[in-house]
Scaffold this active site. Structure first.
Site, PDB file in Angstrom:
ATOM      1  N   GLU A  57       0.839  -1.206   0.000  1.00 51.50           N
ATOM      2  CA  GLU A  57       0.000   0.000   0.000  1.00 51.50           C
ATOM      3  C   GLU A  57       0.875   1.259   0.000  1.00 51.50           C
ATOM      4  OE1 GLU A  57      -3.036   1.979  -0.758  1.00 51.50           O
ATOM      5  OE2 GLU A  57      -3.525  -0.091  -0.242  1.00 51.50           O
ATOM      6  N   GLU A 116       1.483   6.295  -7.155  1.00 49.02           N
ATOM      7  CA  GLU A 116       0.453   7.285  -7.479  1.00 49.02           C
ATOM      8  C   GLU A 116       1.008   8.703  -7.427  1.00 49.02           C
ATOM      9  OE1 GLU A 116      -2.807   6.571  -4.819  1.00 49.02           O
ATOM     10  OE2 GLU A 116      -3.565   4.914  -6.022  1.00 49.02           O
TER      11      GLU A 116
END
Length: 165
Positions: free
Chosen positions: A67, A74
């Protein structure tokens, strides 16, 4: 030598800053933190062995690490120029897919470890009245924690108004 040690120590500070940023700004990371709490409570109540608990810990750490990597990807590919928008989107999707693959693997491990112990878990859960109440209260608190919005108007915005880009 002292300089090398200072640089080495600064690496831990940078890593901690990254984790803090994820907790502050990434809803999915906060979700995984809360899910980890319940996984460890269930491991305790189910009486998992040290090795089984270590397997849960390894799965939790892998999901959270992925994550963090997903969030990093991102951030790195946000706002690409128009010639690279497709590859940026694909990179973000692949990073999210990596988290999903590990999360599915973690669920499979959890089913294998906790499935045969559902009766033990239920008995531990209902053994004392504060446990269900505590779980319910923690769900309420964690849902507020998970769905909190950061003070920033946009991911990556610095408190002084500057951005990462």
């Amino acid at each position: 030598m002292r300089s090398d040690l200072a640089r080495f120590a600064r690496g831990f500070v940078y890593a901690w800053n990254g984790i803090r940023a994820a907790v502050k700004e990434e809803r999915n990371f906060r979700f995984h933190l809360c899910a980890a709490f319940y996984a460890f409570v269930a491991a305790y109540w189910a009486g998992l062995s040290a090795v089984e608990t270590a397997l849960i810990a390894l799965c939790v750490a892998a999901v959270m690490a992925l994550e963090l990597m997903n969030s990093a990807v991102e951030r790195a590919v946000d706002k690409p120029d128009t010639t690279h928008w497709w590859t940026a989107g694909a990179a973000k999707d692949m990073a999210a897919g990596a988290v999903l693959v590990m999360a599915i693997g973690t669920v499979i491990v959890a089913v294998c470890l906790f499935g045969p112990r559902l009766g033990v878990l239920w008995a531990a859960f209902t053994a004392r009245w504060p446990r269900p109440v505590g779980i319910l209260l923690s769900l309420l608190i964690f849902s507020k924690f998970i769905f909190q919005s950061s003070n920033s108007t946009q991911k990556g915005e610095q408190p002084n108004g500057k951005t990462d880009s």
